[in-house]
Write a protein that holds these residues in place. Structure first.
Motif, PDB file in Angstrom:
ATOM      1  N   ALA A 177      22.149 -35.665  31.443  1.00 48.44           N
ATOM      2  CA  ALA A 177      21.237 -36.228  32.444  1.00 48.44           C
ATOM      3  C   ALA A 177      21.411 -37.742  32.526  1.00 48.44           C
ATOM      4  N   LEU A 180      22.564 -39.632  35.917  1.00 44.15           N
ATOM      5  CA  LEU A 180      21.646 -40.555  36.585  1.00 44.15           C
ATOM      6  C   LEU A 180      22.244 -41.951  36.681  1.00 44.15           C
ATOM      7  N   ASP A 204      12.385 -39.022  34.935  1.00 44.73           N
ATOM      8  CA  ASP A 204      13.648 -38.867  35.675  1.00 44.73           C
ATOM      9  C   ASP A 204      14.577 -37.901  34.946  1.00 44.73           C
ATOM     10  N   TYR A 247      15.761 -34.161  36.236  1.00 42.78           N
ATOM     11  CA  TYR A 247      17.173 -33.817  36.372  1.00 42.78           C
ATOM     12  C   TYR A 247      17.480 -32.529  35.591  1.00 42.78           C
ATOM     13  N   HIS A 270      18.688 -28.878  37.136  1.00 34.23           N
ATOM     14  CA  HIS A 270      20.018 -28.353  36.839  1.00 34.23           C
ATOM     15  C   HIS A 270      20.041 -27.275  35.766  1.00 34.23           C
TER      16      HIS A 270
END
Length: 78
Positions: free
Chosen positions: A28, A32, A40, A44, A48
């Protein structure tokens, strides 16, 4: 060798285990590629890997662990 492989290599050289949860957080962070918050990162991972069930405290602990290894840095925003 790309950044992801370098990070995994550094972790292995430190004698640390690479759990699925740790890999998810690292993936992640790499995806990102900006200053990411815990939310955040969780968003993510949830997008996913919806079956991961990775809780916020776990993400926080993994980030602290990565910080201790010198792989990530923490920013305090006011």
């Amino acid at each position: 060798m790309n950044d992801y492989d370098r990070i995994l290599s550094t972790i292995r050289e430190c004698g640390e285990r690479l759990t699925i949860q740790r890999r998810l957080v690292i993936e992640a962070l790499m995806a990102l590629s900006t200053h990411a918050t815990i939310n955040d990162i969780r968003r993510y991972i949830d997008d996913h890997n919806p079956d991961s069930g990775l809780a916020e405290p776990t993400v926080y602990r993994i980030l602290q662990w990565l910080k201790g290894l010198g792989i990530v840095a923490q920013l305090m925003l006011a």
